[in-house]
Design a protein around this motif. Structure first.
Motif, short mmCIF file in Angstrom:
data_model
loop_
_atom_site.label_atom_id
_atom_site.label_comp_id
_atom_site.label_asym_id
_atom_site.label_seq_id
_atom_site.Cartn_x
_atom_site.Cartn_y
_atom_site.Cartn_z
N LEU A 384 0.93 -1.24 -0.11
CA LEU A 384 0.12 0.07 0.11
C LEU A 384 0.82 1.23 0.00
N PHE A 385 0.75 2.24 -0.83
CA PHE A 385 1.27 3.63 -0.91
C PHE A 385 -0.09 4.56 -0.64
N LEU A 386 0.35 5.39 0.32
CA LEU A 386 -0.63 6.65 0.50
C LEU A 386 -0.56 7.50 -0.66
N ALA A 387 -1.83 8.36 -1.05
CA ALA A 387 -1.84 9.18 -1.96
C ALA A 387 -2.98 10.09 -1.67
N ALA A 388 -2.84 11.07 -2.47
CA ALA A 388 -4.12 12.17 -2.45
C ALA A 388 -4.61 12.60 -3.83
N SER A 389 -5.84 13.07 -3.49
CA SER A 389 -6.21 13.51 -5.02
C SER A 389 -7.36 14.67 -4.95
N LEU A 390 -7.68 15.38 -6.14
CA LEU A 390 -8.68 16.26 -6.28
C LEU A 390 -9.50 15.73 -7.23
N ASN A 391 -10.77 15.54 -6.94
CA ASN A 391 -11.76 14.97 -7.83
C ASN A 391 -11.14 13.47 -8.44
N ASN A 392 -10.79 12.80 -7.30
CA ASN A 392 -10.32 11.25 -7.84
C ASN A 392 -9.00 11.46 -8.66
N VAL A 393 -8.67 12.59 -8.74
CA VAL A 393 -7.27 12.49 -9.78
C VAL A 393 -6.13 12.80 -8.98
N SER A 394 -4.92 12.11 -8.83
CA SER A 394 -3.86 12.26 -8.29
C SER A 394 -2.77 12.59 -9.20
N TRP A 395 -2.18 13.97 -9.11
CA TRP A 395 -1.47 14.62 -9.88
C TRP A 395 0.05 13.86 -10.17
N LEU A 396 0.32 13.71 -11.56
CA LEU A 396 1.35 13.04 -11.84
C LEU A 396 2.37 14.07 -12.51
N ASN A 397 3.53 14.30 -12.09
CA ASN A 397 4.31 15.30 -12.72
C ASN A 397 4.99 14.79 -14.08
N PRO A 398 4.82 15.65 -15.06
CA PRO A 398 5.35 15.17 -16.31
C PRO A 398 6.80 15.45 -16.39
N LYS A 399 7.29 15.00 -17.69
CA LYS A 399 8.71 14.84 -17.86
C LYS A 399 9.67 16.15 -17.90
N ILE A 400 8.51 17.34 -18.43
CA ILE A 400 9.00 18.76 -18.62
C ILE A 400 8.18 19.62 -17.92
N ASP A 401 8.24 20.63 -17.71
CA ASP A 401 7.38 21.75 -17.04
C ASP A 401 6.10 21.66 -17.92
N VAL A 402 4.83 21.86 -17.39
CA VAL A 402 3.70 22.25 -18.18
C VAL A 402 3.92 23.46 -18.90
N LEU A 403 4.35 24.47 -18.31
CA LEU A 403 4.34 25.69 -18.79
C LEU A 403 5.14 25.91 -20.22
N HIS A 404 6.10 25.04 -20.24
CA HIS A 404 6.95 24.96 -21.64
C HIS A 404 6.25 24.24 -22.57
N ALA A 405 5.54 23.04 -22.09
CA ALA A 405 4.83 22.33 -23.07
C ALA A 405 3.46 23.06 -23.61
N TYR A 406 3.06 23.80 -22.64
CA TYR A 406 1.92 24.46 -23.33
C TYR A 406 2.16 25.81 -24.27
N TYR A 407 3.53 26.62 -23.82
CA TYR A 407 3.69 27.48 -24.55
C TYR A 407 4.27 27.07 -26.09
N SER A 408 5.10 26.16 -26.09
CA SER A 408 5.59 25.47 -27.47
C SER A 408 4.54 24.59 -27.92
N ASN A 409 3.37 24.44 -27.32
CA ASN A 409 2.21 23.52 -28.16
C ASN A 409 2.58 22.40 -28.37
N MET A 410 3.34 21.72 -27.10
CA MET A 410 3.78 20.31 -27.39
C MET A 410 2.76 19.20 -26.59
N SER A 411 2.36 18.41 -27.51
CA SER A 411 1.45 17.39 -27.09
C SER A 411 1.90 16.15 -26.22
#
Length: 625
Positions: A384-411
């Motif tokens: 068992l590993f404890l977790a936490a969530s918002l609306n049953n979604v537990s955040w998963l860090n991406p491989k690069i920062d979200v801001l750069h992916a958004y700004y560069s329109n990277m999917s």
């Protein structure tokens, strides 16, 4: 004079007036420059010595002083053993998420042996804010206060105090907490994350902790003066009550926003929150304890807590015989589990003036906050590993920062499907909820808002695992209006009738009460990528966070700024990976904390773009490393 010449003269005068206005704005908005040298230093607390990463050799780090509307450049030199970032908590950073700081959200970590300069843009904030590391648990020792004075020529909305004092509440661990967290996350078995060994005031545990009496923090005051006390809660995982023996507290501001003044004998303040308090030193000459203790809203079987009473001493100057022991606020400091005292205090918070609260709501969200658990089959053993969530979604860090992916329109790095509602409705505050409510999804799901939307979010505390507790919810890039809060399940018909739409507090961090709900509203007027999370670091580590993306408006003034020439490069990281101190940087850059030269910046930026391109191909087409 001919019409043509008059026209040219008129255009010249208009341009001259406009230019002089620009100069005036430049004069009014001062620019400040600071250097943060971040490295390991030895500190002795609670009878033992340990090495800790700190800024400019001290805990807390330097207090930064600005006026409302100023700009601040902070050059951060990483001379330590592992990467980190810095967040400017409560500073809205208009159009400038590039310097907001949360790791894997708006940037990647500043690697050892390199530096990064943050541009911190102040707007309507006025009062006390703070800065802190925003990667792993490094903020336990990397933090400090920000004092935002009124604009030049302006004054406080109350009589100017005779003096002021900054108190920073913190957590102390007698060991390397980052390594301990990493080990706990690796072991699993449903265990909690580290509990501090003591709380501190300006880094000192106080008289009631071992080997601490000689170093207790002392605030010396003169009789008959009014002091502005600025309090920052930099504690990792606890709301606390705070009181001063024999002295009343007049609350005048929170989160760099003014309040209708009210007098109280104690405060309750959560992690991430700041408060401005007037204290009149009108008692008999002597010594008085300033004391804080944890407000514990969680059940003991799911969250142990630090039971120390941290103290500092308010000490009058003058000729008198010091008492054998300072007076303690025994009759005013609430007990550890005094839930009514916390609710009573929060209900007194009202903005100083009537507010322009959003009323034409275009986006409405209902978000449950829960502690959960994952079950993994490891070599035939269920762990068992404890977790936490918002609306049953537990955040998963991406491989690069979200801001750069958004700004560069990277999917391939995040999806725009964070849910507006929980997947299922049930009695969220009931005891013994069924097992199928304990397993969240893991994902990098964000919420996208159009520029100018008027947003209402109702947070609902969920009692999954019988583990409901207070959650101090913090939004980056914005402040919001706390229009309502209450116990039990939110009633969509009746509870909105109780909203305060006249003078609600305007804050960046607010408490979602245990087994209750919190309603907030804000205007989405700051384009960019902004984190929203619980400011209990154990919950943030477990995934109680999400990202709000505010799209550009229709003009350059309402659009995201271009990125700076140099951003710290990203390295692949799994969901939760805390770098140990032995980490050796392989990044091309400065040595011994020196800044990169022009070629170094350009070369590092080129490497970053090559790296991002490779990661994009990997995510898009499934290329394996």
């Amino acid at each position: 004079m001919g019409l043509k010449k008059m026209g040219v003269l008129f255009e010249f005068l208009v341009a001259a007036v406009a230019f002089s206005g620009m100069l005036l704005c430049m004069v009014e908005a001062k620019v400040h420059y600071y250097d943060f040298v971040v490295k390991d230093e030895n500190f002795t607390r609670l009878c033992s010595t340990k090495s800790a990463l700190v800024v400019n050799g001290s805990i807390p780090g330097p207090v930064l002083y600005v006026n409302k509307g100023d700009i601040m450049y902070v050059n951060v030199h990483n001379k330590g053993g592992y990467k980190f970032t810095i967040h400017w908590h409560g500073v809205k950073q208009p159009r400038n998420p590039w310097s907001d700081g949360p790791e894997y959200i708006t940037q990647c970590g500043i690697q050892p042996g390199t530096n990064f300069t943050y541009e911190v843009i102040f707007s309507d904030e006025e009062g006390t804010l703070w800065w802190h590391a925003h990667s792993d648990w490094t903020r336990s020792t990397v933090h400090g206060a920000i004092v935002v004075y009124p604009e030049q020529g302006s004054s406080y909305p109350y009589p100017k105090p005779d003096a002021e004092e900054v108190l920073v509440l913190g957590s102390w661990y007698t060991y390397d907490v980052n390594v301990a967290v990493e080990q706990d996350l690796a072991i699993g078995n449903g265990g909690d994350l580290p509990v501090s060994d003591a709380y501190t005031i300006n880094s000192q545990p106080g008289d009631f902790c071992p080997c601490s009496k000689e170093s207790t923090y002392r605030w010396q005051v003169d009789y008959g003066k009014t002091h502005l006390l600025r309090i920052v809660n930099a504690i990792m995982n606890a709301e606390v009550f705070f009181a001063i023996a024999g002295h009343n507290l007049t609350i005048v501001g929170t989160d760099a926003s003014y309040l209708k003044p009210f007098v109280t004998s104690y405060i309750m303040i959560g992690p991430g929150q700041t408060m401005d308090i007037l204290v009149t030193t009108n008692q008999s000459l002597g010594q008085y304890y300033m004391a804080a203790r944890q407000f514990s809203s969680a059940k003991a079987n799911y969250a142990e807590y630090d039971k120390t009473n941290v103290t500092a001493i308010l000490e009058y100057r003058g000729n008198y015989t010091p008492p054998a022991s300072p007076s303690f606020p025994s009759d005013t400091l609430p007990s550890y589990e005094d839930i009514p005292a916390g609710i009573t205090f929060r209900n007194k918070l009202r903005s100083l003036h009537n507010q322009n609260v959003p009323k034409n709501i275009t986006t409405q969200m209902y978000i449950t906050a829960a502690q959960n658990e994952f079950m993994f089959n490891i070599s035939g053993n269920v762990t068992l590993f404890l977790a936490a969530s918002l609306n049953n979604v537990s955040w998963l860090n991406p491989k690069i920062d979200v801001l750069h992916a958004y700004y560069s329109n990277m999917s391939g790095f995040y999806t725009e499907d964070f849910p507006d509602m929980p997947p299922n409705f049930y009695d969220f505050v009931a005891e013994g909820l069924p097992i199928n409510t304990t397993h969240p999804l893991r994902g990098t799901k964000v919420k996208v808002l159009e520029y100018g939307e008027e947003v209402e979010i109702v947070f609902q505390s969920s009692n999954v695992l019988n583990s409901s507790e207070d959650h101090p919810m913090h939004l980056h890039g914005h402040s919001f209006y706390v229009v309502g809060a209450g116990g039990g399940n939110f009633d969509f018909e009746e509870d909105p009738k109780t909203y305060n739409l006249v003078d609600p507090p305007y804050v960046n961090t607010a408490t979602l009460p245990k087994n209750g709900w919190l309603a907030v509203r804000f205007n989405a007027l700051n384009p960019g990528v902004w984190l929203w999370h619980c400011h209990l670091d154990r919950h943030l580590t477990w995934g109680m966070d999400t990202v709000i993306i505010v799209k550009n408006g229709g003009t350059p003034e309402t659009s995201l700024r271009e990125p700076p020439a140099h951003m710290p490069p990203c390295h692949y990281s799994p969901t939760i990976e805390l770098r140990k101190r032995e980490f050796v940087s392989t990044i091309v850059g400065g040595r011994d904390g020196e800044g990169l030269d022009t070629f170094g910046y350009q070369f590092q930026t080129l490497l970053r773009w090559i790296q991002l391109a490779y990661i994009w191909v990997e995510g898009k087409f499934g290329v394996e490393r």
